[in-house]
Design an enzyme around this catalytic site. Sequence first.
Site, mmCIF file in Angstrom:
data_model
loop_
_atom_site.group_PDB
_atom_site.id
_atom_site.type_symbol
_atom_site.label_atom_id
_atom_site.label_comp_id
_atom_site.label_asym_id
_atom_site.label_seq_id
_atom_site.Cartn_x
_atom_site.Cartn_y
_atom_site.Cartn_z
ATOM 1 N N GLU A 129 0.828 -1.211 0.000
ATOM 2 C CA GLU A 129 0.000 0.000 0.000
ATOM 3 C C GLU A 129 0.865 1.265 0.000
ATOM 4 O O GLU A 129 0.546 2.251 -0.648
ATOM 5 C CB GLU A 129 -0.962 0.012 1.193
ATOM 6 C CG GLU A 129 -2.084 -1.007 1.087
ATOM 7 C CD GLU A 129 -3.024 -0.755 -0.098
ATOM 8 O OE1 GLU A 129 -3.032 0.362 -0.653
ATOM 9 O OE2 GLU A 129 -3.729 -1.700 -0.489
ATOM 10 N N TYR A 143 -6.300 6.505 4.270
ATOM 11 C CA TYR A 143 -6.517 5.449 3.287
ATOM 12 C C TYR A 143 -5.734 4.181 3.650
ATOM 13 O O TYR A 143 -6.277 3.079 3.670
ATOM 14 C CB TYR A 143 -6.121 5.920 1.871
ATOM 15 C CG TYR A 143 -6.026 4.739 0.952
ATOM 16 C CD1 TYR A 143 -7.179 4.128 0.487
ATOM 17 C CD2 TYR A 143 -4.793 4.166 0.638
ATOM 18 C CE1 TYR A 143 -7.120 2.992 -0.294
ATOM 19 C CE2 TYR A 143 -4.718 3.033 -0.144
ATOM 20 C CZ TYR A 143 -5.885 2.451 -0.608
ATOM 21 O OH TYR A 143 -5.826 1.321 -1.362
ATOM 22 N N ASP A 179 -9.862 5.167 -2.059
ATOM 23 C CA ASP A 179 -8.874 5.801 -2.942
ATOM 24 C C ASP A 179 -9.607 6.302 -4.190
ATOM 25 O O ASP A 179 -10.846 6.278 -4.250
ATOM 26 C CB ASP A 179 -7.744 4.826 -3.289
ATOM 27 C CG ASP A 179 -8.226 3.656 -4.125
ATOM 28 O OD1 ASP A 179 -9.447 3.556 -4.364
ATOM 29 O OD2 ASP A 179 -7.389 2.848 -4.556
#
Length: 354
Positions: free
Chosen positions: A39, A122, A140
């Site tokens: 990520e 996020y 996102d």
Amino acid sequence: MTAPAAADLLAWYDRHRRSLPWRAAAGTRPDPYRIWASEIMLQQTTVAAVKPYYERFMTRFPSVKALAEAPSEEVMQAWAGLGYYSRARNLHACAKAVVAEHGGRFPESEEGLRALPGIGAYTAGAVAAIAFDKPAAAVDGNVERVMTRLFAIEAELPGARPLVRDRVLALLPPTRPGDFAQALMDLGATICTPRNPACGLCPWREPCVARAEGTQETFPRKAKKKAGLIRYGAAFVLTRADGALLLRTRPAKGLLGGMAEVPTSEWRADYELDGAAQDAPLPLRWTQAAQAVRHVFTHFPLELTVFTGTVPAATPAPAGMRFTPLAQLGQEPLSGVMVKVLAAAGLKLPPSAP
Ligand code: SF4
């Protein structure tokens, strides 16, 4: 019109999920370290670009402990090419914090994750959902697109983000929230694409309001970018005692793609000069030049504060950078803003330079 159901998306995901190197096989438990690292890497680039870096990174640092214990030069070297080094520094700092403060185990809650270096809303949502199957929203750009189309959300982004997040939370299934998060990401990346979404293949084609109205491609609504919002940053002019300048090449795509530049921080409206040392290519005693550099790009003006430093002749370039002899600077593709930066640092370019 029927309401969208998580079950339909999950059934689609079970048949069409993307195979990604950080993704656990169906029914197996994901490794939080691998999810977190992927990520962070994906924050700045695409899945295709990240894959080879990710594989090498995991071979070199197979666990959060291995990453925490690695020398920072090694981490920077493995990161070189992925973009801004401050993210790699945060990644390293986060690994150290997980080992020092959490016994090498990532916290499972969004709040616990957000308290770690470099983890924003996020990433915290994505890691909590995917790695720990927590009922969290990971919103996102892909997810924003799907949700604003699905519900024809007229409010403009980024202001509409809390609304989008609420819609995601309201759709969360009682089980498999991690798969739901990944399914939404996959739907946005492969079916509900910015242009020509493949609505005929979409598991939510029936309940999708924008599809029914034929307005899919007009969502999400976006607030007009404020023209002229000034961005700030720091530029580091590092010369070696043998008369060479530290340079790097900008990523091929994007603003000034492929051009040569001295290392700089990110350019942001909220850039804080106090933290500039964190963005420097080497830890040195940097001197701030008297004049900042101003440059106007098509979409924004930029103000760079220039720092200068010198290192001994034998100093090697940090990973992803190079020392170019000053006499050969004319052969480097330096942009206009970089020419100004070098001038502010008191460096004269050879006559052949642009
Ligand atoms: S039906 Fe089309 S616009 Fe609506 S969510 Fe699916 S792919 Fe996106």
